[in-house]
Design a protein around this motif. Structure first.
Motif, short mmCIF file in Angstrom:
data_model
loop_
_atom_site.label_atom_id
_atom_site.label_comp_id
_atom_site.label_asym_id
_atom_site.label_seq_id
_atom_site.Cartn_x
_atom_site.Cartn_y
_atom_site.Cartn_z
N SER A 80 32.90 27.10 45.34
CA SER A 80 31.85 26.48 46.13
C SER A 80 30.81 25.91 45.17
O SER A 80 30.60 26.46 44.08
N VAL A 81 30.18 24.83 45.58
CA VAL A 81 29.19 24.16 44.75
C VAL A 81 27.92 23.98 45.58
O VAL A 81 27.98 23.64 46.76
N ALA A 82 26.77 24.20 44.95
CA ALA A 82 25.48 23.97 45.61
C ALA A 82 24.57 23.17 44.69
O ALA A 82 24.59 23.36 43.47
N VAL A 83 23.80 22.29 45.28
CA VAL A 83 22.77 21.55 44.55
C VAL A 83 21.46 21.78 45.29
O VAL A 83 21.37 21.58 46.50
N VAL A 84 20.45 22.24 44.53
CA VAL A 84 19.13 22.49 45.10
C VAL A 84 18.12 21.54 44.46
O VAL A 84 18.33 21.05 43.36
N ASP A 85 17.02 21.29 45.16
CA ASP A 85 15.98 20.44 44.61
C ASP A 85 15.04 21.25 43.72
O ASP A 85 15.24 22.44 43.49
N ARG A 86 14.02 20.62 43.22
CA ARG A 86 13.08 21.25 42.28
C ARG A 86 12.43 22.50 42.88
O ARG A 86 12.11 23.44 42.18
N ASP A 87 12.26 22.52 44.17
CA ASP A 87 11.63 23.65 44.84
C ASP A 87 12.63 24.72 45.26
O ASP A 87 12.26 25.70 45.90
N GLY A 88 13.90 24.52 44.91
CA GLY A 88 14.92 25.50 45.24
C GLY A 88 15.52 25.35 46.63
O GLY A 88 16.31 26.17 47.06
#
Length: 191
Positions: free
Chosen positions: A88-96
């Motif tokens: 599984s892959v996740a991408v989060v922004d600067r704020d998580g």
């Protein structure tokens, strides 16, 4: 007691006007003097973001678009699939905040949440999670911070030396493979 329609309309209108004026007064009072915490955050962020001269007290920051986040997630998943790994892959922004999560065919149920936590951990410290694991020797309570996961497989994405996102991968038989795939996702943004 029966109240006429006209009385109900007049009373309702007066009540609506009072609420609107009260809300406007609260808004204008808060708009006239920014909270000290906002001013402190603006001063602290001065080096990392540009100040807008027309909007005193506001700063600009760089954020990853949903399109770029999707591209990074797909690149990481594709790299894993080339090696027959189910992740599984996740991408989060600067704020998580999670922007994109992809669960590959056959990925274990634990991999979804683990990928998000690895991405969050990487962006929080602006370092690959494999490096952060080494810090646990000197600061073992770091692992107790909610939402974090100190296992290899998370990498930060930076722009102008500041973190803008994190890519996390989980589910491969080793953290080194997870991190390899996460780096492929981050690299897709650089090219």
């Amino acid at each position: 007691m029966k109240v006429s329609r006209r009385t109900r309309v007049v009373t309702g209108g007066a009540l609506a006007a009072a609420v609107a004026l009260g809300g406007f007064g609260a808004w204008s009072a808060s708009a006239s003097s920014p909270a000290p915490a906002v001013q402190t955050a603006a001063v602290a962020a001065k080096g990392a973001a540009k100040s807008d001269a027309k909007s005193a007290g506001l700063v600009r920051s760089t954020h990853l678009s949903i399109g770029a986040a999707t591209e990074a997630a797909q690149a990481a998943l594709k790299a894993a699939q080339k090696e027959n790994q189910r992740v599984s892959v996740a991408v989060v922004d600067r704020d998580g905040n999670t922007l994109v999560t992809l669960r590959g065919d056959g990925a274990g149920p634990q991999s979804y949440e683990s990928a998000e936590k690895k991405a969050y951990t990487a962006v929080s410290w602006n370092a690959p999670t494999s490096e952060l694991v080494k810090r646990l020797d000197n600061a073992p309570t770091l692992k107790d911070i909610p939402g974090t996961l100190f296992l290899p497989g998370g990498v930060p994405v930076t722009a102008k030396d500041a973190p803008v996102a994190g890519v996390g991968v989980a589910g491969a038989p080793s953290g080194d493979l997870d991190e390899k795939f996460a780096r492929a996702g981050a690299a897709a943004l650089a090219g």
